[in-house]
Design a protein around this motif. Structure first.
Motif, PDB file in Angstrom:
ATOM      1  N   UNK A 143       0.715  -0.859   0.046  1.00  0.00           N
ATOM      2  CA  UNK A 143       0.015   0.126  -0.544  1.00  0.00           C
ATOM      3  C   UNK A 143       0.696   1.272  -0.358  1.00  0.00           C
ATOM      4  N   UNK A 144       2.000   1.299   0.508  1.00  0.00           N
ATOM      5  CA  UNK A 144       2.828   2.154   0.674  1.00  0.00           C
ATOM      6  C   UNK A 144       3.189   3.000  -0.782  1.00  0.00           C
ATOM      7  N   UNK A 145       3.806   1.055  -1.247  1.00  0.00           N
ATOM      8  CA  UNK A 145       4.282   1.614  -3.000  1.00  0.00           C
ATOM      9  C   UNK A 145       3.723   2.092  -3.391  1.00  0.00           C
ATOM     10  N   UNK A 146       1.743   1.594  -3.365  1.00  0.00           N
ATOM     11  CA  UNK A 146       0.755   2.707  -4.387  1.00  0.00           C
ATOM     12  C   UNK A 146       0.924   4.012  -3.885  1.00  0.00           C
ATOM     13  N   UNK A 147       1.185   4.530  -2.975  1.00  0.00           N
ATOM     14  CA  UNK A 147       0.595   5.583  -2.735  1.00  0.00           C
ATOM     15  C   UNK A 147       1.906   6.555  -3.380  1.00  0.00           C
ATOM     16  N   UNK A 148       2.958   6.023  -2.720  1.00  0.00           N
ATOM     17  CA  UNK A 148       4.460   6.519  -3.175  1.00  0.00           C
ATOM     18  C   UNK A 148       4.484   7.192  -4.203  1.00  0.00           C
TER      19      UNK A 148
END
Ligand code: GDG
Length: 746
Positions: free
Chosen positions: A217-222
């Motif tokens: 999820x963090x990679x998607x946000x970033x």
């Protein structure tokens, strides 16, 4: 759980097949063999995944798409054990570039925290794309309309997006068997955006650990800036936005079948035999791994070697059996690893073995499962020292086999299994002194402690076996895909229950909940019968009704024309009108300035993209893209995001169906509902909504409240109906129950 074809799935013009459930994995669950007469034969490979899915696939006429394990050969689809097998052809070059290259020498080391350096080659990537497309095409042409497709593992991460593009009617799940790395590592991948986008084609993305799902999820946000909230990710698409769930589903094994093998007298006899053959040492330690650098085999050997060297252990007392099954033998890193491990084993045996006792009994072969179970039974201490491992099934197999309640599991905290198997001796394999201490502790552990720990471990493994795992994944994937007409019995039951509350708050979203969505928001109207149903509720003592909308209050008043005693909240809770004629709203000077700057940015974008327009709201602005082409709409939204992020960082951005809302005050329907609960002093709440913004309200509901989601899609709400017509029915039913309750009370 039978998988049924939904009655009204999304439309698709692509060719389609007949299978309601399709599993896609790199390897088929069957191995190709050649009969003595040269004809083809197929042997089922007894993996946990097949065992878990076999009954389900047999019952629901499932198909399995995958590679049969031999290059450069095409095979026609065939049936094996009630499952339709659809082989995908791979050329020898693809095997080298897609499988050994990109899958096992790029993604595998990258996803395992770069324990070995990943290789990045553009031609490998091209092959990965081409092979993923072939898998997606085979799955697309096998799946029936509205079918469920479950794609497995890192070799096929582009398949979900490719499938969705070809077949928007499908329900697509993906499960990643290996870890998903932290952003700092993932960011190395030259194709990091393409892979994420590929995965986001799925409706549900499963991971082994909570941390893996969080990294994703963090990679998607970033990398994309899509809004994420808990397990939910809102991915923009032509229809506005699509909800994707990224969540952990720790995989398991067919525990009962392992125990059954362990109870067989011949296998128990074999375990005794193994012990005797090893010279009846006081303690047998065991390691079972594919020969892979992620498994920490070298660290284990080092710790054992030091214990022999410092005299804490002797080969008369302790033997280490190491099964290192051959793996990926054509990949350079694996060849080097084999040399390294075998050198270490040879040295140690040379230094410490005696004629009668071997320090490390090392085996570079695969064994039949029966032999594995006998080894598990014979082992007093099981060593799992992985440096990084998605789950590690060996740890769970050892536990399942030990029905005698004996045996000690030493388990790396870097294996996914450590999240569940907390009663193991948990170790950091990099800390060699720690590993040595854990080995000594395991060897010396008193019987009662061994039994206590093993019992707890066994409960964990048997409670979540592989059947429970697959059922839970598929339940999450298929629930909410199809919504039938009418009010479900369970909901009616809950309405009856809630109707007796002393003070009841009925809070309703407007667009999509009471009124169908329309192209021109000012033309939205509640469906027939809503007004009368709301009036009946308002007339009952102890019932309050509220409309909770993202619209500005004036706009809500215009379209909903609410009765005067309906409580109103607009602009996601920024404006409220609670039993007074005035609308409450307060913005400070700085917020008003931000509002002006925001208007400047969005006006410019809307002025240059046809089919988009700006709606002014009390504490923000909304960019509507409903009448633009999907590409133009997405481009306008992207521009708006980028420019406002630069100019006005910290704005709250909310995504709805074909609309992007910016507000200078962070507020949500959850805040609105909390305010309403406060104002009315309600004991129980019914909240109904259809949009992603309603999830904020569902999130603040309490036990005994009812969350009602309108339409399909994954949601936090406990209940679901199909559309506004059903909502009216729900309101009438609630009024009936409430009237009945007050009648019987008087
Ligand atoms: C990936 C992830 C995740 C091994 N040698 C023999 C043999 N095995 C069996 C074991 C076990 C399986 O192979 C290995 O499973 P692991 O989970 O330990 O590891 P990976 O192969 O790396 O699997 C992993 C898994 O996917 C599932 O999601 O847990 O983290 O890396 O079942 O018993 N079986 C037989 N003979 C052998 O010599 N019969």
């Amino acid at each position: 759980m039978p998988i049924s074809t939904p009655a009204e799935p999304r439309q698709s013009a692509e060719p389609q097949g007949t299978y309601p459930l399709v599993v896609v994995s790199n390897r088929l669950p069957v191995d190709h063999e050649v009969n003595p007469d040269g004809s083809d034969a197929w042997r089922t490979s007894p993996g946990g995944l097949v065992t878990a899915l076999e009954p389900l696939m047999q019952a629901s006429d499932g198909a399995w798409v995958g590679w049969p394990g031999v290059a450069d050969r095409s095979f026609d689809p065939f049936e094996k054990n009630g499952i339709s097998i659809i082989p995908v052809r791979l050329s020898a070059l693809e095997l080298e570039q897609f499988y050994e290259g990109f899958s096992n020498d790029t993604l595998w080391p990258l996803y395992h925290d770069v324990i070995a350096p990943p290789s990045y080659h553009r031609e490998w990537w091209d092959s990965y794309v081409a092979v993923n497309r072939r898998f997606a095409e085979r799955a697309a042409s096998a799946a029936a309309r509205g079918a469920t497709v479950w794609v497995h593992d890192y070799q096929l991460q582009l398949v979900p997006r490719m499938l969705r593009e070809a077949r928007p009617d499908l329900l697509i799940g993906f499960f990643n068997h290996i870890p998903f790395p932290p952003y700092g590592i993932y960011a190395q991948l030259p194709w990091r955006k393409q892979i994420l986008d590929g995965l986001l084609g799925a409706d549900l993305i499963g991971f082994q650990r909570v941390a893996d799902a969080g990294n994703f999820s963090l990679a998607v946000r970033r990398l994309f800036g899509y809004p994420t909230r808990g397990v939910a990710i809102d991915v923009p698409d032509a229809a506005g936005s699509r909800r994707v769930i990224a969540k952990h589903f720790p995989i398991s094994i067919d525990a009962a079948s392992y125990e059954a093998l362990a109870r067989r007298p011949d296998i128990q006899e074999r375990a005794r035999q193994i012990r005797a053959d090893l010279g009846n040492p006081g303690t047998i330690m065991l390691g079972v791994d594919r020969l892979d650098y992620t498994k920490g085999i070298g660290h284990r050997i080092k710790a054992f070697g030091e214990l022999l060297e410092d005299g804490s252990l002797s080969v008369e007392d302790v033997t280490l059996v190491q099964v290192a099954s051959p793996s990926r033998e054509r990949v350079g890193t694996y060849m080097a690893l084999r040399d390294e491990i075998e050198l270490a084993v040879g040295r140690l045996n040379g230094d410490y073995s005696t004629i009668s006792h071997t320090a490390i009994s090392y085996h570079h072969h695969g064994y039949p499962r029966e032999e594995m179970v006998a080894l598990y039974l014979a082992a007093d201490v099981m060593l799992v020292t992985a440096l990084r491992d998605g789950m590690n099934l060996v740890a769970k197999e050892y536990v399942a086999v030990r029905f005698d309640g004996d045996g000690v599991l030493v388990l790396s905290e870097f294996a996914g299994a450590a999240d569940e198997l907390k009663q193991a001796i948990l170790i950091n394999p990099h800390d060699i002194d720690g590993v040595k201490a854990a080995i000594l502790r395991a060897i010396a552990m008193p019987q009662n402690e061994r039994t206590r720990r093993m019992r707890a471990l066994r409960r964990k493994v048997f409670d979540n076996d592989v059947a429970a795992w697959s059922a839970s994944f598929l339940r999450t994937l298929t629930e909410g895909a199809v919504v039938r007409a009418g009010v479900p019995d369970k909901l009616a039951e809950a309405l009856r229950e809630i109707s007796g509350a002393p003070t009841l708050l009925v809070a309703l979203d407007f667009d999509g909940t009471l009124a169908p969505h329309v192209d021109r928001p000012e033309e939205a109207r509640a469906v027939a019968g809503t007004r009368e149903a709301v009036q009946r509720l308002l007339d009952l003592p102890g019932v309050r009704v509220a409309f909770v909308s993202g619209r500005a209050l004036v706009s809500l008043q215009h379209v909903a024309q609410p009765q005067s005693d309906v409580l109103l909240t607009g602009s996601h809770g920024i404006e409220v009108q609670l039993d007074t004629p005035e609308i409450e709203l307060d913005l400070v000077a700085a917020e008003l300035e931000q509002l002006d700057a925001l208007a400047g940015v969005l006006d410019r974008i809307a002025g240059t993209t046809s089919g988009t327009w700006i709606e002014r709201k009390p504490a923000g602005l909304a960019l509507h893209t409903r009448l633009a082409t999907p590409q133009d709409g997405l481009a306008a939204q992207r521009q708006a995001r980028e420019q406002t992020e630069q100019l006005l960082p910290g704005l709250t951005i909310r995504e709805g169906k074909n609309v992007l809302e910016f507000s200078v005050r962070a507020s949500s329907k959850g805040d609105a509902l909390a305010r309403l609960r406060d104002h009315t002093g309600a004991d129980r709440v019914l909240y109904a909504g259809d949009d992603v913004t309603d999830e904020d309200a569902f999130a603040v509901l309490r036990e005994g409240d009812i969350g009602l989601k309108i339409g399909p899609g994954v949601s936090l709400a406990g209940y679901r109906v199909r559309g506004p017509g059903e909502v009216t029915e729900v309101l009438r039913l609630l009024a009936d129950f409430r009237a009945g309750a007050s009648d019987s009370a008087t």
